[in-house]
Design a protein around this motif. Structure first.
Motif, PDB file in Angstrom:
ATOM      1  N   TYR A   1       0.832  -1.203   0.069  1.00  0.00           N
ATOM      2  CA  TYR A   1       0.155   0.117   0.078  1.00  0.00           C
ATOM      3  C   TYR A   1       1.092   1.428   0.085  1.00  0.00           C
ATOM      4  O   TYR A   1       0.492   2.422   0.298  1.00  0.00           O
ATOM      5  CB  TYR A   1      -0.871  -0.046   1.089  1.00  0.00           C
ATOM      6  CG  TYR A   1      -1.869  -1.078   1.159  1.00  0.00           C
ATOM      7  CD1 TYR A   1      -3.293  -0.522   0.730  1.00  0.00           C
ATOM      8  CD2 TYR A   1      -1.808  -2.373   2.013  1.00  0.00           C
ATOM      9  CE1 TYR A   1      -4.345  -1.435   0.760  1.00  0.00           C
ATOM     10  CE2 TYR A   1      -3.077  -3.195   1.655  1.00  0.00           C
ATOM     11  CZ  TYR A   1      -4.133  -2.816   1.263  1.00  0.00           C
ATOM     12  OH  TYR A   1      -5.204  -3.799   1.218  1.00  0.00           O
ATOM     13  N   GLY A   2       2.293   0.942  -0.104  1.00  0.00           N
ATOM     14  CA  GLY A   2       2.884   2.077  -0.215  1.00  0.00           C
ATOM     15  C   GLY A   2       3.275   2.763   1.065  1.00  0.00           C
ATOM     16  O   GLY A   2       3.600   3.924   1.484  1.00  0.00           O
ATOM     17  N   LYS A   3       3.068   1.905   2.297  1.00  0.00           N
ATOM     18  CA  LYS A   3       3.256   2.509   3.714  1.00  0.00           C
ATOM     19  C   LYS A   3       4.477   1.744   4.370  1.00  0.00           C
ATOM     20  O   LYS A   3       4.767   0.499   4.020  1.00  0.00           O
ATOM     21  CB  LYS A   3       1.853   2.005   4.386  1.00  0.00           C
ATOM     22  CG  LYS A   3       0.606   2.565   3.811  1.00  0.00           C
ATOM     23  CD  LYS A   3      -0.146   3.366   4.792  1.00  0.00           C
ATOM     24  CE  LYS A   3      -1.460   3.920   4.355  1.00  0.00           C
ATOM     25  NZ  LYS A   3      -1.539   5.080   4.675  1.00  0.00           N
ATOM     26  N   LYS A   4       4.931   2.520   5.158  1.00  0.00           N
ATOM     27  CA  LYS A   4       6.056   2.068   5.970  1.00  0.00           C
ATOM     28  C   LYS A   4       5.842   1.840   7.177  1.00  0.00           C
ATOM     29  O   LYS A   4       4.819   1.959   8.182  1.00  0.00           O
ATOM     30  CB  LYS A   4       7.066   3.094   5.944  1.00  0.00           C
ATOM     31  CG  LYS A   4       8.556   2.678   6.645  1.00  0.00           C
ATOM     32  CD  LYS A   4       9.529   3.573   6.621  1.00  0.00           C
ATOM     33  CE  LYS A   4      10.736   2.991   7.297  1.00  0.00           C
ATOM     34  NZ  LYS A   4      11.243   3.831   8.281  1.00  0.00           N
ATOM     35  N   GLY A   5       6.035   0.233   7.516  1.00  0.00           N
ATOM     36  CA  GLY A   5       5.733  -0.354   8.767  1.00  0.00           C
ATOM     37  C   GLY A   5       6.838  -0.066   9.792  1.00  0.00           C
ATOM     38  O   GLY A   5       6.885   0.831  10.089  1.00  0.00           O
ATOM     39  N   ILE A   6       7.019  -1.300  10.298  1.00  0.00           N
ATOM     40  CA  ILE A   6       8.050  -1.161  11.513  1.00  0.00           C
ATOM     41  C   ILE A   6       9.479  -0.597  10.811  1.00  0.00           C
ATOM     42  O   ILE A   6      10.092   0.074  11.673  1.00  0.00           O
ATOM     43  CB  ILE A   6       8.209  -2.593  12.113  1.00  0.00           C
ATOM     44  CG1 ILE A   6       7.022  -3.115  13.013  1.00  0.00           C
ATOM     45  CG2 ILE A   6       9.512  -2.802  13.152  1.00  0.00           C
ATOM     46  CD1 ILE A   6       6.810  -2.339  14.287  1.00  0.00           C
ATOM     47  N   GLY A   7       9.997  -1.219   9.887  1.00  0.00           N
ATOM     48  CA  GLY A   7      11.258  -0.702   9.010  1.00  0.00           C
ATOM     49  C   GLY A   7      12.438  -1.068   9.957  1.00  0.00           C
ATOM     50  O   GLY A   7      13.398  -0.732   9.151  1.00  0.00           O
ATOM     51  N   THR A   8      12.575  -1.804  10.768  1.00  0.00           N
ATOM     52  CA  THR A   8      13.914  -2.274  11.242  1.00  0.00           C
ATOM     53  C   THR A   8      13.773  -3.785  11.751  1.00  0.00           C
ATOM     54  O   THR A   8      12.593  -4.052  12.426  1.00  0.00           O
ATOM     55  CB  THR A   8      14.433  -1.446  12.477  1.00  0.00           C
ATOM     56  OG1 THR A   8      15.440  -2.082  12.903  1.00  0.00           O
ATOM     57  CG2 THR A   8      13.441  -0.979  13.514  1.00  0.00           C
ATOM     58  N   ASP A   9      15.054  -4.426  11.758  1.00  0.00           N
ATOM     59  CA  ASP A   9      15.048  -5.573  12.500  1.00  0.00           C
ATOM     60  C   ASP A   9      15.358  -5.713  13.740  1.00  0.00           C
ATOM     61  O   ASP A   9      15.453  -6.766  14.637  1.00  0.00           O
ATOM     62  CB  ASP A   9      15.843  -6.595  11.556  1.00  0.00           C
ATOM     63  CG  ASP A   9      15.411  -7.256  10.174  1.00  0.00           C
ATOM     64  OD1 ASP A   9      14.025  -7.322  10.256  1.00  0.00           O
ATOM     65  OD2 ASP A   9      16.092  -7.614   9.236  1.00  0.00           O
ATOM     66  N   THR A  10      15.691  -4.474  14.319  1.00  0.00           N
ATOM     67  CA  THR A  10      16.178  -4.322  15.595  1.00  0.00           C
ATOM     68  C   THR A  10      15.150  -4.131  16.590  1.00  0.00           C
ATOM     69  O   THR A  10      14.411  -3.290  16.511  1.00  0.00           O
ATOM     70  CB  THR A  10      17.469  -3.374  15.591  1.00  0.00           C
ATOM     71  OG1 THR A  10      18.386  -3.381  14.447  1.00  0.00           O
ATOM     72  CG2 THR A  10      18.023  -3.276  16.940  1.00  0.00           C
ATOM     73  N   TRP A  11      15.154  -5.031  17.605  1.00  0.00           N
ATOM     74  CA  TRP A  11      14.089  -5.087  18.721  1.00  0.00           C
ATOM     75  C   TRP A  11      14.513  -3.932  19.377  1.00  0.00           C
ATOM     76  O   TRP A  11      15.553  -3.860  19.776  1.00  0.00           O
ATOM     77  CB  TRP A  11      14.243  -6.557  19.362  1.00  0.00           C
ATOM     78  CG  TRP A  11      13.138  -6.554  20.471  1.00  0.00           C
ATOM     79  CD1 TRP A  11      12.071  -5.883  20.687  1.00  0.00           C
ATOM     80  CD2 TRP A  11      13.436  -7.445  21.660  1.00  0.00           C
ATOM     81  NE1 TRP A  11      11.283  -6.328  21.619  1.00  0.00           N
ATOM     82  CE2 TRP A  11      12.127  -7.300  22.346  1.00  0.00           C
ATOM     83  CE3 TRP A  11      14.321  -8.217  22.127  1.00  0.00           C
ATOM     84  CZ2 TRP A  11      11.779  -7.831  23.549  1.00  0.00           C
ATOM     85  CZ3 TRP A  11      14.246  -8.788  23.328  1.00  0.00           C
ATOM     86  CH2 TRP A  11      12.928  -8.722  24.076  1.00  0.00           C
ATOM     87  N   PRO A  12      13.802  -2.961  19.691  1.00  0.00           N
ATOM     88  CA  PRO A  12      14.050  -1.699  20.226  1.00  0.00           C
ATOM     89  C   PRO A  12      14.232  -1.801  21.685  1.00  0.00           C
ATOM     90  O   PRO A  12      13.928  -2.644  22.356  1.00  0.00           O
ATOM     91  CB  PRO A  12      12.910  -0.746  19.784  1.00  0.00           C
ATOM     92  CG  PRO A  12      11.730  -1.640  19.700  1.00  0.00           C
ATOM     93  CD  PRO A  12      12.237  -2.840  19.091  1.00  0.00           C
ATOM     94  N   ALA A  13      15.072  -0.936  22.086  1.00  0.00           N
ATOM     95  CA  ALA A  13      15.342  -0.671  23.758  1.00  0.00           C
ATOM     96  C   ALA A  13      13.995  -0.282  24.503  1.00  0.00           C
ATOM     97  O   ALA A  13      13.112   0.147  23.806  1.00  0.00           O
ATOM     98  CB  ALA A  13      16.627   0.501  23.735  1.00  0.00           C
ATOM     99  N   ILE A  14      14.141  -0.483  25.741  1.00  0.00           N
ATOM    100  CA  ILE A  14      12.862   0.074  26.334  1.00  0.00           C
ATOM    101  C   ILE A  14      12.554   1.462  26.352  1.00  0.00           C
ATOM    102  O   ILE A  14      13.334   2.459  25.974  1.00  0.00           O
ATOM    103  CB  ILE A  14      13.167  -0.098  27.871  1.00  0.00           C
ATOM    104  CG1 ILE A  14      13.555  -1.602  28.378  1.00  0.00           C
ATOM    105  CG2 ILE A  14      12.178   0.267  28.960  1.00  0.00           C
ATOM    106  CD1 ILE A  14      12.625  -2.550  28.028  1.00  0.00           C
ATOM    107  N   HIS A  15      11.249   1.867  25.972  1.00  0.00           N
ATOM    108  CA  HIS A  15      10.849   3.180  25.804  1.00  0.00           C
ATOM    109  C   HIS A  15      11.257   3.832  24.700  1.00  0.00           C
ATOM    110  O   HIS A  15      11.707   5.050  24.806  1.00  0.00           O
ATOM    111  CB  HIS A  15      10.731   4.095  27.206  1.00  0.00           C
ATOM    112  CG  HIS A  15      10.343   3.583  28.469  1.00  0.00           C
ATOM    113  ND1 HIS A  15      10.775   3.858  29.709  1.00  0.00           N
ATOM    114  CD2 HIS A  15       9.669   2.541  28.483  1.00  0.00           C
ATOM    115  CE1 HIS A  15       9.982   3.224  30.493  1.00  0.00           C
ATOM    116  NE2 HIS A  15       9.315   2.192  29.955  1.00  0.00           N
ATOM    117  N   SER A  16      11.670   3.032  23.504  1.00  0.00           N
ATOM    118  CA  SER A  16      12.068   3.704  22.336  1.00  0.00           C
ATOM    119  C   SER A  16      10.947   3.055  21.330  1.00  0.00           C
ATOM    120  O   SER A  16      11.508   2.377  20.472  1.00  0.00           O
ATOM    121  CB  SER A  16      13.283   3.402  21.987  1.00  0.00           C
ATOM    122  OG  SER A  16      14.049   3.447  23.249  1.00  0.00           O
TER     123      SER A  16
END
Ligand code: GTR
Length: 416
Positions: free
Chosen positions: A364-379
């Motif tokens: 649909y031309g939308k950007k989802g999560i966009g990274t494979d890196t599980w983010p840090a707390i509160h990020s």
């Protein structure tokens, strides 16, 4: 809610990342007849419907198509609720063909100071302990329905006492939500079906699809609660105080599972939020970390359809995985939230699942999560699909709401 520490001691539950077995990522864009989906049209006409059907037949049960006739009864209006900042309404959805069936009692708060123009958007979600539990405001009717007893004595003989007012207010920061210009509609999930294996007898299922029908895709409690969220939206569409086109369905834990299923089935929900929904919610079923299908079905035999039980101990055989449920929400904005202390729900499995929806949003031309890196707390990460992990236990906190509101603000602004 949930016997988390008890379960954590259980040897059949894996909490060791190094013991996660390799598993197959089911591609949301390859059909059951092994064709690759490359267009929105193909996704919408072929792949999405076949996945929706599979989730019904294998996981949640098939939602009855018959519409129940309803009447909306306005029980109260207070135009100076929450210290004069909000209008509070209580509305009962009466199932007119079945006068003995418990009504669905909606509690609605609408901000009086509208930020921006137009009617305010609305969060829609079921609560766990009765409408009276979300705020101590004395004008809220004390639920007379079956409720789980509480060790603190605030619910006795499965009935709420006056002391139960506001017991879950920390999960519903009304002042914040109202100050940000959002309405909130909630109802007690037990109005639709009390949450125990015999609960269906006094709920909607007793008239729409009793389990005595013994269908492998029989409707069960998660499906009922999801259906109930749509019935709340039906009401909201008739209420001029709110903008039902900007309805955000939000659920925590078992209600997070229900919110996802509601959002997948009902495209009227503009945004879907699943907080710590875990197994049978946002978390990947095939990743062996935290709760398993087997434990879920054993603890809660009334939540999922009978067919789902056949995947106990063999999640690898399940023809769907939960990221495909999340993908059914595309292109609508989706928020998946985890908590660090909620390993039972497999926070990392929730993240990977959200990430795996990216190819569908990309269609649909939308950007989802966009990274494979599980983010840090509160990020928090992600655009149209967003994810965070917060510090602390399995719960809904102010932090979670702050992110959800921010997210809704951005999404609705973009849509204007
Ligand atoms: C737990 C259950 C989880 C989650 C949770 C809750 O006991 O195992 O899947 O649904 O309850 O709803 O709080």
């Amino acid at each position: 809610l949930g016997p988390v520490t008890l379960n954590a001691q259980n040897p059949d539950i894996n909490y060791d990342e190094s013991k996660v077995q390799p598993f197959a990522f089911l591609d949301p864009l390859i059909t059951y007849s092994a064709k690759r989906v490359k267009t929105v049209q193909r996704w919408e006409n072929e792949r999405r419907p076949e996945l929706l059907k599979k989730f019904a037949s294998e996981v949640y049960g098939t939602t009855p198509s018959r519409r129940l006739a309803t009447r909306y009864e306005l029980r109260s209006v207070d135009s100076s609720a929450l210290g004069g900042t909000a209008i509070r309404k209580q509305i009962s959805v009466i199932w007119t063909e079945y006068p003995d069936l418990p009504s669905l009692d909606i509690l609605l708060y609408v901000p009086k100071n509208k930020s921006g123009t137009g009617k305010p958007p609305v969060f829609v979600g079921l609560n766990y302990m009765g409408n009276h539990s979300i705020s101590p405001e004395p004008g809220i009717a004390l639920s007379t329905r079956w409720l789980p007893n509480r060790p603190d004595g605030k619910v006795v003989n499965n009935r709420a006492t006056e002391a139960a007012r506001g017991v879950q207010q920390s999960r519903w920061p009304l002042e914040l939500i109202i100050a940000k210009g959002y309405s909130v509609a909630t109802a007690y999930y037990g109005d639709l079906e009390p949450d125990h294996p015999e609960g269906w007898k006094s709920g909607i299922r007793s008239v729409l699809d009793p389990p005595t029908n013994q269908k492998s895709d029989g409707w069960q409690a998660i499906g009922v609660w999801a259906w109930g969220m749509s019935r709340m939206l039906d009401y909201l569409e008739t209420d001029n105080l709110v903008d039902a086109k900007r309805a955000v369905v939000m659920g925590h834990s078992r209600q997070g599972k229900a919110a996802l299923w509601a959002g997948a089935q009902d495209p009227r929900f503009a945004i879907v939020i699943a907080n710590e929904s875990g197994e049978g919610g946002a978390a990947l079923s095939k990743r062996n970390f935290g709760e398993t299908i087997e434990r879920l079905n054993r603890s809660f035999p009334h939540w999922f359809c009978p067919k789902y039980r056949t995947y106990n101990n063999r999640p690898d055989a399940l023809p769907v995985d939960q990221h495909q449920l999340l993908a059914l929400i595309a292109p609508r904005p989706l928020y998946v939230a985890s908590a660090e202390g909620d390993r039972w729900a497999d926070p990392k499995g929730e993240f990977i699942s959200a990430r795996l929806t990216d190819p569908v949003y990309q269609l649909y031309g939308k950007k989802g999560i966009g990274t494979d890196t599980w983010p840090a707390i509160h990020s928090p990460v992600g655009e149209t699909v967003r994810y965070h992990i917060r510090a602390g236990e399995h719960d809904v906190k102010r932090y979670d709401w702050e992110q959800f509101i921010d997210f809704a603000d951005k999404q609705f602004r973009k849509a204007q």
